[in-house]
Each structure stands twice: as structure tokens, then as C-alpha cells.
Motif scaffolding. Structure first.
Motif, mmCIF file in Angstrom:
data_model
loop_
_atom_site.group_PDB
_atom_site.id
_atom_site.type_symbol
_atom_site.label_atom_id
_atom_site.label_comp_id
_atom_site.label_asym_id
_atom_site.label_seq_id
_atom_site.Cartn_x
_atom_site.Cartn_y
_atom_site.Cartn_z
ATOM 1 N N ARG A 278 -4.547 -62.868 40.783
ATOM 2 C CA ARG A 278 -5.525 -62.873 41.869
ATOM 3 C C ARG A 278 -6.146 -61.486 41.984
ATOM 4 O O ARG A 278 -5.459 -60.477 41.997
ATOM 5 C CB ARG A 278 -4.838 -63.261 43.181
ATOM 6 C CG ARG A 278 -5.765 -63.371 44.378
ATOM 7 C CD ARG A 278 -5.073 -64.143 45.497
ATOM 8 N NE ARG A 278 -3.848 -63.504 45.910
ATOM 9 C CZ ARG A 278 -3.737 -62.673 46.942
ATOM 10 N NH1 ARG A 278 -4.806 -62.380 47.658
ATOM 11 N NH2 ARG A 278 -2.580 -62.148 47.261
ATOM 12 N N GLY A 279 -7.456 -61.428 42.055
ATOM 13 C CA GLY A 279 -8.150 -60.149 42.128
ATOM 14 C C GLY A 279 -8.502 -59.591 40.762
ATOM 15 O O GLY A 279 -9.188 -58.576 40.668
ATOM 16 N N GLY A 280 -8.016 -60.239 39.694
ATOM 17 C CA GLY A 280 -8.327 -59.786 38.354
ATOM 18 C C GLY A 280 -9.719 -60.232 37.930
ATOM 19 O O GLY A 280 -10.362 -61.056 38.572
ATOM 20 N N GLY A 281 -10.173 -59.666 36.833
ATOM 21 C CA GLY A 281 -11.462 -60.041 36.272
ATOM 22 C C GLY A 281 -11.266 -60.711 34.927
ATOM 23 O O GLY A 281 -10.159 -60.738 34.376
ATOM 24 N N GLU A 346 -7.708 -52.683 26.009
ATOM 25 C CA GLU A 346 -8.625 -52.421 27.127
ATOM 26 C C GLU A 346 -9.416 -53.662 27.506
ATOM 27 O O GLU A 346 -9.648 -53.935 28.684
ATOM 28 C CB GLU A 346 -9.594 -51.299 26.753
ATOM 29 C CG GLU A 346 -10.540 -50.947 27.892
ATOM 30 C CD GLU A 346 -11.754 -50.165 27.422
ATOM 31 O OE1 GLU A 346 -12.549 -49.764 28.285
ATOM 32 O OE2 GLU A 346 -11.904 -49.979 26.201
ATOM 33 N N SER A 347 -9.798 -54.476 26.511
ATOM 34 C CA SER A 347 -10.611 -55.662 26.815
ATOM 35 C C SER A 347 -9.839 -56.692 27.624
ATOM 36 O O SER A 347 -10.440 -57.548 28.280
ATOM 37 C CB SER A 347 -11.108 -56.296 25.514
ATOM 38 O OG SER A 347 -10.034 -56.828 24.756
ATOM 39 N N ALA A 348 -8.497 -56.631 27.587
ATOM 40 C CA ALA A 348 -7.675 -57.594 28.325
ATOM 41 C C ALA A 348 -7.195 -57.060 29.664
ATOM 42 O O ALA A 348 -6.642 -57.820 30.468
ATOM 43 C CB ALA A 348 -6.470 -58.001 27.482
ATOM 44 N N GLY A 353 -5.667 -57.487 36.324
ATOM 45 C CA GLY A 353 -6.033 -56.755 37.524
ATOM 46 C C GLY A 353 -6.203 -55.267 37.352
ATOM 47 O O GLY A 353 -6.261 -54.536 38.341
ATOM 48 N N VAL A 354 -6.289 -54.783 36.106
ATOM 49 C CA VAL A 354 -6.467 -53.350 35.863
ATOM 50 C C VAL A 354 -7.908 -53.091 35.462
ATOM 51 O O VAL A 354 -8.391 -53.622 34.450
ATOM 52 C CB VAL A 354 -5.523 -52.849 34.749
ATOM 53 C CG1 VAL A 354 -5.774 -51.373 34.468
ATOM 54 C CG2 VAL A 354 -4.071 -53.088 35.137
ATOM 55 N N SER A 355 -8.606 -52.278 36.274
ATOM 56 C CA SER A 355 -9.998 -51.932 35.983
ATOM 57 C C SER A 355 -10.116 -50.426 35.830
ATOM 58 O O SER A 355 -9.486 -49.659 36.575
ATOM 59 C CB SER A 355 -10.924 -52.411 37.109
ATOM 60 O OG SER A 355 -10.861 -53.812 37.248
ATOM 61 N N LEU A 356 -10.913 -50.004 34.889
ATOM 62 C CA LEU A 356 -11.153 -48.581 34.698
ATOM 63 C C LEU A 356 -12.258 -48.119 35.632
ATOM 64 O O LEU A 356 -13.057 -48.929 36.119
ATOM 65 C CB LEU A 356 -11.545 -48.310 33.245
ATOM 66 C CG LEU A 356 -10.500 -48.667 32.184
ATOM 67 C CD1 LEU A 356 -11.052 -48.399 30.791
ATOM 68 C CD2 LEU A 356 -9.208 -47.883 32.399
ATOM 69 N N PRO A 357 -12.338 -46.798 35.905
ATOM 70 C CA PRO A 357 -13.440 -46.291 36.731
ATOM 71 C C PRO A 357 -14.788 -46.707 36.167
ATOM 72 O O PRO A 357 -14.963 -46.818 34.946
ATOM 73 C CB PRO A 357 -13.236 -44.767 36.672
ATOM 74 C CG PRO A 357 -11.778 -44.594 36.415
ATOM 75 C CD PRO A 357 -11.395 -45.732 35.522
ATOM 76 N N SER A 358 -15.728 -46.962 37.051
ATOM 77 C CA SER A 358 -17.043 -47.435 36.652
ATOM 78 C C SER A 358 -17.669 -46.519 35.610
ATOM 79 O O SER A 358 -17.694 -45.292 35.766
ATOM 80 C CB SER A 358 -17.957 -47.516 37.879
ATOM 81 O OG SER A 358 -19.234 -47.954 37.515
ATOM 82 N N THR A 499 -10.278 -49.066 42.041
ATOM 83 C CA THR A 499 -10.143 -48.764 40.623
ATOM 84 C C THR A 499 -11.480 -48.398 39.994
ATOM 85 O O THR A 499 -11.533 -47.581 39.075
ATOM 86 C CB THR A 499 -9.546 -49.972 39.879
ATOM 87 O OG1 THR A 499 -10.319 -51.145 40.185
ATOM 88 C CG2 THR A 499 -8.104 -50.205 40.288
ATOM 89 N N SER A 500 -12.566 -48.990 40.468
ATOM 90 C CA SER A 500 -13.875 -48.670 39.899
ATOM 91 C C SER A 500 -14.470 -47.399 40.484
ATOM 92 O O SER A 500 -15.329 -46.771 39.860
ATOM 93 C CB SER A 500 -14.845 -49.839 40.115
ATOM 94 O OG SER A 500 -15.003 -50.098 41.500
#
Length: 537
Positions: A278-281, A346-348, A353-358, A499-500
């Protein structure tokens, strides 16, 4: 001559029309209804009700407007099957001249079938064909299920609803279901084909053989089948709690076989835009799962004997066991990944739910992980150590984000952060992500340690400490801090925001813990300056 032929043809056509109209009036096929219902009851072990039978030469046999088959009362009082119409293909000559009924085929139109599974792992179709019912006498030989057979059975333009009983029971519906069975019999192997639309607009096809029917538990009937699924929407299947966040589109090709005691399956599933929490992309590239498994039908538990996860050029291994009882299947799995290219990983990351800074990305380096995956599939907990080596965070400079701290460490300009080592023990669950024992070695800055959480909404809450690299610039810059106390060349800070868009702020309380004589206002002012903030006048 031609005129005579036309007259004869017209006469024959007229006779056929008269026969089509008159025979239904002369032959009372409804008198066979009690016998058909009785045979079907004996064969299925369920109450069967059929509407009035009518002879229809144009339809090639007998028709009825309605049919219903009762459910196992332990599951539901509603019908197991209900259908708009039933067509019974018969041998017409014996029917017309000797009033004997020889059934060749059954066609059920627009049926609604409900399949239910209880928490103990039993299905409502398990008692189909059973010759022994609680409170009833055993069936006589003339009522034996093996006596009922037809050349073909077709179920067309139908709907199948699959669900679980209990308070959290969920259902999912398959539309446009078409089933074809040849040589239908309870006592022999039957070729079958099943085609359907899956929830979300996908398609599914099963083709194989099944039988003879296990009369004690129809779910243990031996079978073998090839399965093909295209574009199935995982979030729309109904198997998973929407709150789990699991989503994506899956394609699958595989085989299943059962001897009545053990069911084995193998195949390859490819998921696009996969989300696991939940909350993942969505993952940015497809993930393929090549597997083999074995399920003990008595215990309703099984083992994953092969589990190869392909992500780009990377390969991770998944092993363990699972239990299909209860409201949701429960798994206990181990994921091992050794030296995988960080670019593939990184693509996964968004899927968990892990996002890198924008605007940033990871380039180069390798990743290693040993993770446990436990719990119900709609509430999974993933935990274990993760290590990343020799990668670069492009488009994000940690020193500049730390303001004056970056300048103290001698970091000037640039837009990237070279990371020698990143290690942590992580826990990913429905409540979010927790990272403990987090250690990041940045050669240009020093060693950053700490711990924290990422909420399902991607909010950051990390408490960190930077131990600066030794050097003239750092030592000189730290002189004003060490004069206030004994910071030992380290600065505490917090990471907040998302995270972004992470926000780095000084940890005044942490700084006071590291000092002996510094007043709070003085330490806070200095730390504020180090993070690019001016002291209040």
C-alpha cells in the motif's frame, strides 16, 4: 421434370414443417423430467430442479427454461448452479417411435455458478457426486453416480463467481464462461476446455482431462491441464484485499496436474506495473516469475520447489512453503539475491514503496539481499538485511542538502552523491517501511548512520548522525563546535518530508546529548547555520 422436383421438395418441406409443429403435441417429453432429475440427483448428490420439458425439433431435442442445482447446505442455501435454459440433445428416432429417451448431450445457457471455499480449505463442490450424505442411506446400485453419462456437456455464456466464506469473505466474477466436456461420466477420464474473461478484462483458458470423479471429495479428482492467462488485472481479481495495495497486470502460461493427493504446478508469470505494498508505485519494468510448486491436498499446504525471479538481467531465488487454508493464503518464503545490478533493482523499488528523490536515479554498483517474506498474501511482511555497494545517486548531492555541513566536509558543487556502501536491516509491511542499523558511507562526506521509517504515504521520519571525514577543512570548520563541547566531529540531523522531496533539518536534541557545556540556543544556532539557516537576531 424440374417442376416435379420442386413440387416434391415443397411437399417434403411441408411434411417436415407439419412434423415440427405436430410432434411436440403428440410426444409428451415432460414425462421424462422426473427420471432426468432423479438421475442427476443421484449423480451429483444434490437436489436438481428442471423446468417443464418441451420437444423442439429445431433445437435438436428437448428444452427447458430453467434449471437449478442446490449447494452444499454447509456453505449456502442459495443454488450452486442456476441457468436460464437447458437443452437436452436426444436420439429422436427412439424417442418418437418407442418413447425411449437416449440423452446424447446437455447444453446449459447463461448459467450462474458459485464456487465457495471455507477457512478449512474445503470447496462447496467437494461433495458433488458423493454417494454418502450425513443422515441419508447409501445410494442403491441403480442410483450410483457412475451410471450417469452423456457424450458431451456444454455450458455457454455463463458467469462463475469464486469466493470465500466467513466475515472477510470476498468474491470475484469471471464473465463469458464457456465450458465443454466430452464423454461426461463420473467413472472415467473426461477431456475438457474452459474459457473465460477474467476480472479487469483479461482472458483465461484451461484445456486438459479430469476423472474419474472422487466421490468422497470432488476437489481431489485427478486432472491435468494447461493454463493460459492474458492481461489479468491483479487488483480486480477479488482474491486480494484492496487495502493490501497489490496491483498490476499479469500474463501466465503453465501446467497443473493432480493425482488426488498431491497437486503440482509449474509455469511462468510476467507482471507489468507490479505493486506489492500500500502506498507503493508500479515497477518500471516487467517482473517474471518462473516457478514449480507442490500442494498436499489433505493438509492444504505446499512447497515452492523452484522460484526464479527475473528482473532485467538479474536473477533472484525464492524458496519456502505456503498454506492455502484460512481467509487468505499464508506464505513463509526466503528471497536471496547476490550481486544484482543496481539499475535493475532500482526499477522495482517503487513496487515495495521505495521512491528516490525527485529527478534522481541510481547508477552502477551491485545489491545483495536476504529477505524473509511472511504472512497472508494481502498483508505481507518483508524483512532482512540489504547491502548496496559502489553506486552513484545521480541528480542528488547529499552534501548540498546538508547545507553548511557539506562545506565543512569539503564538498563543493556537483549534483551527484557517490555511495561506497549502504547497509540496513529493513522491514516492509502494511504499516510502511522501517530501516534499522542504517549505514551509508559517502567518501566525500563521511559515514552517516541512523534509523527511521517511511509511512505508506511516503512520509519520512529518520534520525541520523553524520561522522565527518578527517581533513583540514573539516577540522577547521568543527573548531567552533568543539569549543562548545565534545561533538567528536559528528553532527546529528533529521530527515523529514517525503521520499520524493526529503527535508534535512538539524537535530538540536541529539546535538545536546553529544555536548557537555553547550547551551541549547548556542548549539541550535550553530546547527542551523550548518544546514544553511541563519541564526535569529
Amino acid at each position: 421434370m424440374k417442376k416435379k422436383i420442386l413440387i416434391i421438395a415443397a411437399a417434403v418441406a411441408g411434411v417436415l414443417v407439419v412434423a415440427a409443429v405436430a410432434l411436440p403435441l403428440l410426444v409428451d417429453v415432460d414425462r421424462f423430467r422426473p427420471a432426468i432429475q432423479a438421475e442427476m440427483r443421484a449423480a451429483l448428490g444434490r437436489d436438481v430442479r428442471i423446468g417443464k420439458l418441451r420437444l423442439s425439433l429445431l433445437a435438436g431435442g428437448i428444452t427447458a427454461e430453467n434449471i437449478s442445482i442446490a449447494d452444499d447446505p454447509a456453505f449456502s442455501q442459495a443454488p450452486f448452479v442456476r441457468a436460464k435454459s437447458l437443452a437436452v440433445g436426444v436420439d429422436l428416432m427412439p424417442l418418437i417411435f418407442s418413447r425411449s429417451l437416449r440423452v446424447q448431450g446437455l447444453t446449459i445457457q447463461e448459467a450462474e455458478v458459485t464456487l465457495l471455499k471455507n477457512p478449512a480449505g474445503k470447496w462447496n463442490f467437494s461433495t458433488l457426486g458423493s454417494t454418502e450424505k450425513a443422515g441419508e442411506k447409501p445410494a442403491t446400485p441403480s442410483q450410483a453416480a457412475g451410471d450417469f453419462s452423456v457424450d458431451r456437456l456444454k455450458i455457454e455464456n455463463s458467469r462463475v463467481t469464486v469466493g470465500r466464506t466467513g466475515a472477510r469473505g470476498k468474491t470475484h466474477t469471471y464473465e463469458d464462461v464457456n465450458i465443454s466436456v466430452h464423454n461426461l461420466s463420473m467413472s472415467s477420464r473426461m477431456p475438457f476446455t474452459v474459457e473465460a474473461k477474467t476480472p479487469g478484462g483479461g482472458t483465461m483458458k484451461l484445456e486438459g482431462k479430469a476423472g474419474p470423479v472422487d466421490r468422497a471429495d470432488a476437489a481431489r479428482t485427478p486432472f491435468e491441464a494447461e493454463i493460459s492467462v492474458e492481461h489479468m488485472d491483479l487488483a480486480a481479481t477479488g482474491f486480494l484485499d484492496p487495502a493490501s495495495g497489490i496491483a498490476g497486470v499479469a500474463d501466465y502460461k503453465g501446467k497443473m496436474r493432480s493425482d488426488g493427493k498431491t497437486a503440482e504446478a509449474e509455469g511462468k508469470a510476467t507482471a507489468s506495473r507490479l505493486k506489492l505494498v500500500r502506498g507503493g508505485g508500479p515497477a518500471r519494468q516487467p517482473i517474471t516469475f518462473d516457478y514449480a510448486s507442490s500442494l498436499d491436498l489433505e493438509r492444504q499446504s505446499g512447497t515452492l520447489t523452484r522460484g526464479d525471479i527475473h528482473l532485467g538481467k538479474s536473477l533472484a531465488k525464492l524458496t519456502g512453503n505456503y498454506d492455502t487454508r484460512g481467509e487468505s493464503p499464508v506464505v513463509h518464503l526466503k528471497l536471496r539475491a547476490e550481486g544484482l545490478p543496481v539499475g535493475d533493482i532500482e526499477s522495482a523499488l517503487p513496487a515495495v514503496g521505495v521512491s528516490l528523490p525527485s529527478g534522481s536515479s541510481l547508477q552502477g554498483g551491485t545489491a545483495t539481499a536476504s529477505l524473509s517474506i511472511d504472512g497472508p498474501v494481502d498483508r505481507l511482511v518483508i524483512a532482512g538485511p540489504v547491502n548496496v555497494s559502489n553506486t552513484t545517486l545521480k541528480g542528488f548531492n547529499l552534501g548540498s542538502k546538508l547545507g553548511g555541513l557539506g562545506a565543512l566536509a569539503g564538498v563543493h558543487g556537483g549534483s551527484d552523491t557517490a555511495i561506497q556502501t549502504l547497509a540496513s536491516t529493513v522491514r516492509i509491511g502494511p504499516e510502511g517501511i522501517r530501516a534499522d542499523g542504517l549505514t551509508i558511507v559517502v567518501p566525500s562526506l563521511g559515514t552517516v548512520t541512523g534509523a527511521g521509517t517511511i509511512s505508506p504515504s511516503n512520509a519520512l521520519n529518520f534520525k541520523m548522525n553524520a561522522k565527518l571525514s578527517s581533513g583540514g577543512g573539516v577540522a577547521g570548520g568543527l573548531s567552533q563546535i568543539t569549543s562548545l563541547g565534545r561533538s567528536q566531529g559528528s553532527l546529528p540531523f533529521l530527515i523529514q518530508g517525503t521520499t520524493s522531496a526529503p527535508i534535512f533539518v538539524p537535530d538540536v536534541a541529539g546535538a545536546m546529548t553529544n555536548t557537555v557545556t553547550a547551551p541549547a540556543e548556542g548549539v541550535g544556532g550553530i546547527l542551523g547555520g550548518l544546514f544553511g539557516k541563519k541564526k535569529k537576531q
